[in-house]
Design a protein around this motif. Structure first.
Motif, PDB file in Angstrom:
ATOM      1  N   LEU A  41      37.283  17.736  12.855  1.00  0.00           N
ATOM      2  CA  LEU A  41      35.609  17.495  12.186  1.00  0.00           C
ATOM      3  C   LEU A  41      34.857  17.378  12.565  1.00  0.00           C
ATOM      4  O   LEU A  41      34.504  16.336  13.660  1.00  0.00           O
ATOM      5  CB  LEU A  41      35.687  16.251  10.881  1.00  0.00           C
ATOM      6  N   ILE A  42      33.557  18.128  13.095  1.00  0.00           N
ATOM      7  CA  ILE A  42      32.140  17.503  13.013  1.00  0.00           C
ATOM      8  C   ILE A  42      31.450  17.107  11.690  1.00  0.00           C
ATOM      9  O   ILE A  42      31.105  17.949  10.855  1.00  0.00           O
ATOM     10  CB  ILE A  42      31.844  18.871  13.113  1.00  0.00           C
ATOM     11  N   HIS A  43      31.452  15.747  12.428  1.00  0.00           N
ATOM     12  CA  HIS A  43      30.525  15.030  10.828  1.00  0.00           C
ATOM     13  C   HIS A  43      28.538  15.704  11.141  1.00  0.00           C
ATOM     14  O   HIS A  43      28.578  15.787  12.088  1.00  0.00           O
ATOM     15  CB  HIS A  43      30.715  13.494  11.342  1.00  0.00           C
ATOM     16  N   VAL A  44      28.475  15.563   9.966  1.00  0.00           N
ATOM     17  CA  VAL A  44      26.609  15.528   9.788  1.00  0.00           C
ATOM     18  C   VAL A  44      25.768  15.542  11.553  1.00  0.00           C
ATOM     19  O   VAL A  44      25.177  15.543  12.235  1.00  0.00           O
ATOM     20  CB  VAL A  44      26.756  15.738   8.393  1.00  0.00           C
ATOM     21  N   SER A  45      26.241  13.950  11.323  1.00  0.00           N
ATOM     22  CA  SER A  45      25.311  12.975  12.473  1.00  0.00           C
ATOM     23  C   SER A  45      26.209  13.523  14.042  1.00  0.00           C
ATOM     24  O   SER A  45      25.226  13.374  14.651  1.00  0.00           O
ATOM     25  CB  SER A  45      25.756  11.800  12.203  1.00  0.00           C
ATOM     26  N   GLU A  46      27.068  14.822  14.057  1.00  0.00           N
ATOM     27  CA  GLU A  46      27.516  14.401  15.194  1.00  0.00           C
ATOM     28  C   GLU A  46      26.495  16.298  16.151  1.00  0.00           C
ATOM     29  O   GLU A  46      26.906  16.953  16.183  1.00  0.00           O
ATOM     30  CB  GLU A  46      28.973  14.743  15.302  1.00  0.00           C
ATOM     31  N   MET A  47      25.904  16.271  14.664  1.00  0.00           N
ATOM     32  CA  MET A  47      25.819  18.087  14.655  1.00  0.00           C
ATOM     33  C   MET A  47      24.009  18.002  15.476  1.00  0.00           C
ATOM     34  O   MET A  47      24.027  19.088  16.437  1.00  0.00           O
ATOM     35  CB  MET A  47      25.310  18.740  13.269  1.00  0.00           C
ATOM     36  N   SER A  48      23.307  17.520  15.716  1.00  0.00           N
ATOM     37  CA  SER A  48      21.668  17.744  16.230  1.00  0.00           C
ATOM     38  C   SER A  48      21.575  16.283  16.906  1.00  0.00           C
ATOM     39  O   SER A  48      21.730  15.562  16.354  1.00  0.00           O
ATOM     40  CB  SER A  48      20.855  18.512  15.151  1.00  0.00           C
ATOM     41  N   TRP A  49      21.044  16.377  18.294  1.00  0.00           N
ATOM     42  CA  TRP A  49      20.725  14.922  18.485  1.00  0.00           C
ATOM     43  C   TRP A  49      19.703  14.838  17.737  1.00  0.00           C
ATOM     44  O   TRP A  49      18.846  13.559  17.756  1.00  0.00           O
ATOM     45  CB  TRP A  49      20.145  15.140  19.968  1.00  0.00           C
ATOM     46  N   THR A  50      18.529  16.190  17.762  1.00  0.00           N
ATOM     47  CA  THR A  50      17.240  15.834  16.802  1.00  0.00           C
ATOM     48  C   THR A  50      17.284  15.867  15.224  1.00  0.00           C
ATOM     49  O   THR A  50      16.090  14.541  14.612  1.00  0.00           O
ATOM     50  CB  THR A  50      15.986  16.234  17.504  1.00  0.00           C
ATOM     51  N   ARG A  51      17.547  16.069  15.343  1.00  0.00           N
ATOM     52  CA  ARG A  51      17.988  17.184  13.464  1.00  0.00           C
ATOM     53  C   ARG A  51      18.310  15.777  12.268  1.00  0.00           C
ATOM     54  O   ARG A  51      19.159  15.452  12.846  1.00  0.00           O
ATOM     55  CB  ARG A  51      18.247  18.695  13.338  1.00  0.00           C
TER      56      ARG A  51
END
Length: 580
Positions: free
Chosen positions: A321-331
């Motif tokens: 699982l890629i959590h939404v919080s781990e998808m982008s450093w900035t967005r």
């Protein structure tokens, strides 16, 4: 002698009459037999003695040959009758006028078929037949005569494509028949049920938990596959098909497929069999911790999206699982569909793995450098940047810096002097503006900018431009119960407190002054840190009074009496008190 002769003659006559009587009896028997065998509907054997274009003559052992129409011997346009062949025929009728027996080979065959039908029905035997065509409610079957096969009796389960049955030969059971009405009802299902029951008993006696057995896919449902193990149906649940994700069994199977399955559980009393297919291979989670250690880089396919993240298949049976919080450093990702889509191949880093819970946490942003790690080097504090306004809020402006990084100009950093209720009073979305980098907080991911810092703070020089005691003139901007605000220059205001308006005590200046009115006052004090300027109208009036008194005193002649000197001293004291 005569008597002797007479007697002898009588004996010869008697013998002659006796012989004649026997011959006549035989002839009569033959005659009667002839009529008996020529009875309508009787089947006899005969020999073909000639063949012409219209008839085939058959000797059935009587005084007259029998005739059969030539078409009864035609197969695909060719005549199969040959002189000398023996055939079974049925006596149709006797033509007395032409002394001809009309025979039928076809009817003889049908009579034979009906006899065979009767025999097989009574003995509970099967009969072979070919399905010739579809009819209302079932099929027409050729078993020598036409018979009817109801659709419900054609197979164990409903047939999807009925046309596939046409032209095929099967064995059938005769359910019932009526020769007079030429009605025959067949069943194939009865034979299949008997065969299935036999197989069922054999299968139940041979299977056990843990055994791997072959089977045929019988039916597909949303929750699994029904497999025919040989008279016994087992359920292969969708969760036991594969270690990987299976949305519907139809993705992997079609009815009729031959597969191998493992017996997971067996209830002989209820005849329930649970099957497994994935159990034929090793569980991939058994070695997952070695293959995917924390910190390792993986590449996988996105197989599912939820509100909180995306599931990525690393291999069949293992998803992370890629959590939404781990998808982008900035967005700030509201939904994973804004970043990835099902079927897309993505790179990620293993953040955590728990084989016992069959869970792997992945990070997509960790597969790329964190822009916040280098942003302070790229834009040190004090750097002037230029960017487009991406968003305007009540508390400030967001300026696009680098991809994914926005800088905030707080409303308090827009202007040194203007009172701004909302940034939209000055700017609109899309405007390109300049600002100065004030602070970068990597941990909190905050990039602070300032617009007003592009110019010097006018309050830094207010004390030089409005020194204490200086008389100024400004415009009234606000009138309150505690005083009057006066604008000295754009953004610089001073306050005339209610106590500094008049020598006489007043409760409120409201009603005495109006916004926009020009007003002259004296600078009393300046506090640049708190951005305050104290003004006084009263002091200005008192200064005017002092000038008048000073002028009056200075214009007085020489003191000629003690009264004059006393008056001079009193005036001088009053002036000194007013200055204090």
């Amino acid at each position: 002698m005569d008597n002797f002769l007479d007697n002898e003659s009588t004996e010869e006559e008697v013998e002659k009459d006796s012989v004649t009587g026997e011959s006549m009896a035989e002839l009569m028997d033959l005659y009667e037999e002839s009529f008996k065998r020529f009875a309508e509907g009787e089947v006899v054997n005969g020999k073909i003695i000639s063949v012409d274009k219209d008839h085939v003559l058959v000797d059935i052992g009587y005084k007259s040959e029998g005739q059969i129409r030539i078409r009864e011997f035609e197969v695909d346009g060719e005549v199969t009758a040959k002189v000398g062949d023996t055939v079974e025929v049925m006596v149709e009728w006797w033509d007395d006028e032409n002394e001809v027996v009309v025979l039928s080979k076809e009817k003889a065959e049908k009579v034979k078929v009906w006899d065979d039908i009767k025999k097989r029905h009574e003995a509970d035997e099967t009969i072979a037949g070919t399905i010739t065509n579809r009819v209302k409610g079932g099929f027409s079957v050729d078993i020598g005569v036409q018979a009817f096969l109801p659709g419900s009796q054609a197979d164990l389960r409903p047939i999807r494509n009925l046309d596939e049955m046409v032209g095929k030969e099967f064995d059938f059971k005769i359910l019932k028949y009526n020769r007079k009405r030429s009605n025959i009802v067949l069943s194939r299902r009865v034979l299949l049920e008997e065969e299935r029951e036999k197989k069922r008993s054999e299968t139940l006696a041979s299977i056990h938990e843990g055994k791997v057995v072959p089977g045929i896919v019988k039916n597909l449902t949303e929750y699994g596959v029904f497999v025919d193990l040989g008279g016994v149906d087992g359920l292969l649940h969708i969760t036991d098909i594969s270690w990987g994700r299976v949305k519907h069994p139809s993705e992997l199977f079609t009815v009729g497929d031959e597969i191998n399955v493992k017996i997971l559980s067996l209830d002989l009393e209820r005849e329930r069999v649970s099957l497994g297919m994935k159990q034929l291979t090793e569980d991939p989670w058994a070695t997952a911790i070695d293959k995917y250690p924390v910190g390792s880089r993986i590449s996988g396919k996105v197989v599912s999206l939820t509100d909180y993240g995306a599931f990525v298949e690393l291999e069949e049976g293992i998803e992370g699982l890629i959590h939404v919080s781990e998808m982008s450093w900035t967005r700030k990702i509201r939904h994973p569909s804004k970043v990835v889509s099902v079927g897309e191949i993505v790179d990620a880093i293993v953040l955590d793995i728990k084989p016992e819970n069959r869970r792997i946490s992945l990070g997509m942003k960790q597969a790329a450098p964190n822009p916040w790690d280098v942003i302070s080097d790229k834009y040190p504090v004090g750097t002037t940047i230029e960017g487009k306004i991406k968003n305007i809020t009540d508390f400030g402006l967001f300026i696009g810096i680098d991809e994914g990084i926005d800088g905030l100009v707080h409303i308090s950093d827009i202007s040194w002097t203007k009172r701004i209720k909302h940034p939209s009073e000055i700017y609109k979305k899309g405007d390109v503006i300049q600002a100065i980098v004030l602070e970068i907080d990597k941990d909190q991911e905050r990039f602070s900018l300032g617009v007003k810092q592009l110019q010097a703070d006018p309050w830094d020089t207010v004390a030089e431009r409005y020194e204490v005691g200086k008389e100024i003139t400004g415009t009234v901007t606000n009138v309150t119960d505690f005083g009057v605000f006066v604008e000295l220059e754009e953004g610089i205001e001073g306050l005339v407190h209610v106590s500094e308006i008049s020598k006489e005590k007043i409760k409120t200046p409201v009603g005495q002054f109006e916004v926009g009115q020009m007003l002259t006052a004296k600078v009393m004090n300046i506090n640049s840190e708190e951005r305050r300027i104290g003004l006084s109208i009263k002091r200005l009036d008192m200064e005017d009074d002092q000038e008048l008194l000073t002028e009056y005193v200075n214009n007085m002649g020489p003191v000629t009496s003690s009264f004059g000197e006393i008056l001079r001293e009193n005036l001088q004291e009053k002036l000194n008190n007013d200055e204090q």
